[in-house]
Write an enzyme that holds these catalytic residues in place. Sequence first.
Site, PDB file in Angstrom:
ATOM      1  N   SER A 124       0.806  -1.218   0.000  1.00  0.00           N
ATOM      2  CA  SER A 124       0.000   0.000   0.000  1.00  0.00           C
ATOM      3  C   SER A 124       0.840   1.270   0.000  1.00  0.00           C
ATOM      4  O   SER A 124       1.910   1.330   0.622  1.00  0.00           O
ATOM      5  CB  SER A 124      -0.865   0.001   1.269  1.00  0.00           C
ATOM      6  OG  SER A 124      -1.397   1.275   1.503  1.00  0.00           O
ATOM      7  N   GLU A 126       0.148   3.651   1.741  1.00  0.00           N
ATOM      8  CA  GLU A 126       0.209   4.082   3.146  1.00  0.00           C
ATOM      9  C   GLU A 126       1.608   3.870   3.723  1.00  0.00           C
ATOM     10  O   GLU A 126       1.968   4.489   4.714  1.00  0.00           O
ATOM     11  CB  GLU A 126      -0.797   3.285   3.993  1.00  0.00           C
ATOM     12  CG  GLU A 126      -2.172   3.911   4.156  1.00  0.00           C
ATOM     13  CD  GLU A 126      -2.150   5.165   5.033  1.00  0.00           C
ATOM     14  OE1 GLU A 126      -2.607   6.220   4.549  1.00  0.00           O
ATOM     15  OE2 GLU A 126      -1.708   5.101   6.197  1.00  0.00           O
ATOM     16  N   TYR A 148      -1.671   0.383  10.678  1.00  0.00           N
ATOM     17  CA  TYR A 148      -1.936  -0.282   9.388  1.00  0.00           C
ATOM     18  C   TYR A 148      -0.719  -0.132   8.465  1.00  0.00           C
ATOM     19  O   TYR A 148      -0.251  -1.112   7.861  1.00  0.00           O
ATOM     20  CB  TYR A 148      -3.179   0.330   8.733  1.00  0.00           C
ATOM     21  CG  TYR A 148      -3.373  -0.082   7.279  1.00  0.00           C
ATOM     22  CD1 TYR A 148      -3.983  -1.286   6.951  1.00  0.00           C
ATOM     23  CD2 TYR A 148      -2.935   0.734   6.233  1.00  0.00           C
ATOM     24  CE1 TYR A 148      -4.155  -1.671   5.613  1.00  0.00           C
ATOM     25  CE2 TYR A 148      -3.098   0.368   4.905  1.00  0.00           C
ATOM     26  CZ  TYR A 148      -3.705  -0.831   4.602  1.00  0.00           C
ATOM     27  OH  TYR A 148      -3.865  -1.210   3.291  1.00  0.00           O
TER      28      TYR A 148
HETATM   29  P1  NAP Z   1     -11.519  -4.695   1.720  1.00  0.00           P
HETATM   30  O1  NAP Z   1     -12.650  -4.315   0.834  1.00  0.00           O
HETATM   31  O2  NAP Z   1     -11.518  -4.225   3.142  1.00  0.00           O
HETATM   32  O3  NAP Z   1     -11.406  -6.295   1.718  1.00  0.00           O
HETATM   33  C1  NAP Z   1     -10.603  -6.979   2.641  1.00  0.00           C
HETATM   34  C2  NAP Z   1     -10.845  -8.472   2.513  1.00  0.00           C
HETATM   35  O4  NAP Z   1     -10.008  -9.159   3.467  1.00  0.00           O
HETATM   36  C3  NAP Z   1     -12.286  -8.919   2.806  1.00  0.00           C
HETATM   37  O5  NAP Z   1     -12.641  -9.931   1.901  1.00  0.00           O
HETATM   38  C4  NAP Z   1     -12.183  -9.486   4.228  1.00  0.00           C
HETATM   39  O6  NAP Z   1     -13.138 -10.467   4.515  1.00  0.00           O
HETATM   40  C5  NAP Z   1     -10.794 -10.124   4.164  1.00  0.00           C
HETATM   41  N1  NAP Z   1     -10.212 -10.392   5.482  1.00  0.00           N
HETATM   42  C6  NAP Z   1     -10.034  -9.485   6.487  1.00  0.00           C
HETATM   43  N2  NAP Z   1      -9.452 -10.106   7.534  1.00  0.00           N
HETATM   44  C7  NAP Z   1      -9.272 -11.418   7.211  1.00  0.00           C
HETATM   45  C8  NAP Z   1      -8.754 -12.558   7.871  1.00  0.00           C
HETATM   46  N3  NAP Z   1      -8.286 -12.503   9.117  1.00  0.00           N
HETATM   47  N4  NAP Z   1      -8.729 -13.749   7.221  1.00  0.00           N
HETATM   48  C9  NAP Z   1      -9.224 -13.837   5.974  1.00  0.00           C
HETATM   49  N5  NAP Z   1      -9.732 -12.802   5.284  1.00  0.00           N
HETATM   50  C10 NAP Z   1      -9.758 -11.605   5.908  1.00  0.00           C
HETATM   51  O7  NAP Z   1     -10.131  -4.209   1.079  1.00  0.00           O
HETATM   52  P2  NAP Z   1      -9.785  -3.824  -0.448  1.00  0.00           P
HETATM   53  O8  NAP Z   1      -9.982  -2.366  -0.636  1.00  0.00           O
HETATM   54  O9  NAP Z   1     -10.410  -4.802  -1.357  1.00  0.00           O
HETATM   55  O10 NAP Z   1      -8.199  -4.041  -0.440  1.00  0.00           O
HETATM   56  C11 NAP Z   1      -7.625  -5.299  -0.759  1.00  0.00           C
HETATM   57  C12 NAP Z   1      -6.196  -5.342  -0.236  1.00  0.00           C
HETATM   58  O11 NAP Z   1      -5.431  -4.302  -0.831  1.00  0.00           O
HETATM   59  C13 NAP Z   1      -6.053  -5.134   1.275  1.00  0.00           C
HETATM   60  O12 NAP Z   1      -4.961  -5.903   1.708  1.00  0.00           O
HETATM   61  C14 NAP Z   1      -5.733  -3.655   1.406  1.00  0.00           C
HETATM   62  O13 NAP Z   1      -5.046  -3.410   2.614  1.00  0.00           O
HETATM   63  C15 NAP Z   1      -4.869  -3.469   0.174  1.00  0.00           C
HETATM   64  N6  NAP Z   1      -4.847  -2.125  -0.407  1.00  0.00           N
HETATM   65  C16 NAP Z   1      -6.005  -1.507  -0.732  1.00  0.00           C
HETATM   66  C17 NAP Z   1      -5.974  -0.264  -1.343  1.00  0.00           C
HETATM   67  C18 NAP Z   1      -7.240   0.462  -1.735  1.00  0.00           C
HETATM   68  O14 NAP Z   1      -7.171   1.669  -1.984  1.00  0.00           O
HETATM   69  N7  NAP Z   1      -8.370  -0.225  -1.834  1.00  0.00           N
HETATM   70  C19 NAP Z   1      -4.727   0.339  -1.633  1.00  0.00           C
HETATM   71  C20 NAP Z   1      -3.572  -0.344  -1.299  1.00  0.00           C
HETATM   72  C21 NAP Z   1      -3.631  -1.585  -0.700  1.00  0.00           C
HETATM   73  P3  NAP Z   1     -14.579 -10.116   5.191  1.00  0.00           P
HETATM   74  O15 NAP Z   1     -15.488  -9.845   4.031  1.00  0.00           O
HETATM   75  O16 NAP Z   1     -14.901 -11.367   5.934  1.00  0.00           O
HETATM   76  O17 NAP Z   1     -14.363  -8.925   6.078  1.00  0.00           O
HETATM   77  N1  GDD Z   2     -12.408   7.480   6.075  1.00  0.00           N
HETATM   78  C1  GDD Z   2     -12.501   8.813   6.177  1.00  0.00           C
HETATM   79  N2  GDD Z   2     -13.631   9.373   6.711  1.00  0.00           N
HETATM   80  N3  GDD Z   2     -11.460   9.573   5.759  1.00  0.00           N
HETATM   81  C2  GDD Z   2     -11.581  10.917   5.842  1.00  0.00           C
HETATM   82  C3  GDD Z   2     -12.726  11.538   6.361  1.00  0.00           C
HETATM   83  C4  GDD Z   2     -13.793  10.724   6.828  1.00  0.00           C
HETATM   84  O1  GDD Z   2     -14.822  11.199   7.307  1.00  0.00           O
HETATM   85  N4  GDD Z   2     -12.540  12.884   6.293  1.00  0.00           N
HETATM   86  C5  GDD Z   2     -11.340  13.087   5.757  1.00  0.00           C
HETATM   87  N5  GDD Z   2     -10.741  11.906   5.497  1.00  0.00           N
HETATM   88  C6  GDD Z   2      -9.386  11.732   4.949  1.00  0.00           C
HETATM   89  C7  GDD Z   2      -8.507  10.818   5.794  1.00  0.00           C
HETATM   90  O2  GDD Z   2      -8.001  11.527   6.945  1.00  0.00           O
HETATM   91  C8  GDD Z   2      -7.444  10.433   4.776  1.00  0.00           C
HETATM   92  O3  GDD Z   2      -6.435  11.419   4.758  1.00  0.00           O
HETATM   93  C9  GDD Z   2      -8.191  10.445   3.448  1.00  0.00           C
HETATM   94  O4  GDD Z   2      -9.444  11.096   3.690  1.00  0.00           O
HETATM   95  C10 GDD Z   2      -8.446   9.066   2.844  1.00  0.00           C
HETATM   96  O5  GDD Z   2      -9.028   8.233   3.830  1.00  0.00           O
HETATM   97  P1  GDD Z   2      -9.626   6.785   3.477  1.00  0.00           P
HETATM   98  O6  GDD Z   2     -10.572   6.877   2.340  1.00  0.00           O
HETATM   99  O7  GDD Z   2     -10.112   6.198   4.753  1.00  0.00           O
HETATM  100  O8  GDD Z   2      -8.367   5.986   2.892  1.00  0.00           O
HETATM  101  P2  GDD Z   2      -6.855   5.869   3.403  1.00  0.00           P
HETATM  102  O9  GDD Z   2      -6.013   6.701   2.480  1.00  0.00           O
HETATM  103  O10 GDD Z   2      -6.725   6.106   4.862  1.00  0.00           O
HETATM  104  O11 GDD Z   2      -6.552   4.320   3.160  1.00  0.00           O
HETATM  105  C11 GDD Z   2      -6.955   3.667   1.969  1.00  0.00           C
HETATM  106  O12 GDD Z   2      -5.930   3.732   1.011  1.00  0.00           O
HETATM  107  C12 GDD Z   2      -4.727   3.041   1.358  1.00  0.00           C
HETATM  108  C13 GDD Z   2      -3.734   3.258   0.211  1.00  0.00           C
HETATM  109  O13 GDD Z   2      -3.083   4.482   0.378  1.00  0.00           O
HETATM  110  C14 GDD Z   2      -7.307   2.222   2.328  1.00  0.00           C
HETATM  111  O14 GDD Z   2      -7.898   1.584   1.208  1.00  0.00           O
HETATM  112  C15 GDD Z   2      -6.066   1.428   2.701  1.00  0.00           C
HETATM  113  O15 GDD Z   2      -6.407   0.036   2.865  1.00  0.00           O
HETATM  114  C16 GDD Z   2      -5.048   1.580   1.570  1.00  0.00           C
HETATM  115  O16 GDD Z   2      -3.878   0.854   1.846  1.00  0.00           O
END
Ligand code: NAP
Ligand code: GDD
Length: 320
Positions: A124, A126, A148
Amino acid sequence: MTKRALVTGITGQDGSYLADFLLEKGYEVHGTVRRSSVEKFERIQHIRDRVTLHQMDLLDQLSIITVLEDVEPWEVYNLAAQSFVPTSWNQPLLTGEFTALGVTRMLDGLRTVNPDIRFYQASSSEMFGKVRRTPQDEETPFYPRSPYGVAKVYGHFITVNYRESYDLFAVSGILFNHESPRRGLEFVTRKITDAVARIKLKQQKVLRLGNLDACRDWGFAGDYVDAMWRMLQLEEPEDFVIGTGVMHSVRDVCRVAFEHVGLDWEAYVMEDPAFLRPAEVEELCADASKAKRLLDWEPVVSFEELVRMMVDADLERHSG
Ligand code: NAP
Ligand code: GDD
């Protein structure tokens, strides 16, 4: 011969798009799910009869080994994790168990069962946290700002380490924020588009948000799962940054989303300190030129198209 893939976290946003993508490519798709008293399979309902689900938990090594033995996959995509940043301050140990040590459990399982399996780790942006330079590429040092982010740094380096120690085909995709109509409702883009739809339909009056100045490089999840697949098709395993290279603020998301339904965002959005984080990541922006060069990958959907797509999907959902 039909290729077989195993997707951990198939019920999540990315897992569901990746399953769609792999089915389209002709793969036999298997996914892992956690045991729950109620099934939460909404995101894969449309392909429920085309994928095979297996119970597995990242906390349980035996369940990982059993699934790898039963499925005999060619490719494993490790997408499962505790993925919501604010929760990682409330549950830092559990986040570490899932998001950090869970990766080692997967890698050890794979090494034990079949070291020829190709492995993708969901790293990520992050990890860049308090960014050392902008934009961020594969060489930019990490400075995570949440439990995280710290857990993801562990997951990233254990993947690199197992690749170098045991000669595994293990890669880490450092993905910047990617969103879609299937995004969890607590993430900021979806929180905004869902609220915009409800406000337009007079089901909600205000939208409370935290830091409006935070900037992210937001792309479309459907584009990003293609990059994951491309990484596993390479001759040699390598890590990649995936993002659009364009940064926008939370304020921009509000403006585009409210404008799309003919409303002025400033009349509805309230800043609420309850949504501020103990340590914030102020801005993230990708330099994905390596992915363009070696994977021939580029994002298709623009920021504005993404936000409008999400608003339209939420409007349709709430109108029904
Ligand atoms: P998500 O919607 O939160 O999905 C997470 C998945 O992980 C769900 O299917 C959840 O299952 C499963 N899971 C959680 N804990 C588990 C455990 N202990 N054992 C088995 N399965 C478990 O996340 P996403 O946005 O699709 O992201 C996918 C991956 O990419 C994650 O690793 C996230 O950290 C990473 N990532 C995401 C982003 C982004 O912007 N979306 C960016 C960078 C990296 P349940 O349905 O049972 O909760
Ligand atoms: N969730 C949330 N809710 N975020 C807020 C809000 C609010 O009400 N108001 C402002 N924000 C700001 C957060 O402080 C952060 O800076 C930004 O919006 C994005 O927040 P999120 O959408 O929660 O995503 P994230 O950047 O913290 O994390 C996501 O992206 C990562 C990759 O950079 C997640 O998908 C992570 O799993 C992923 O790794």
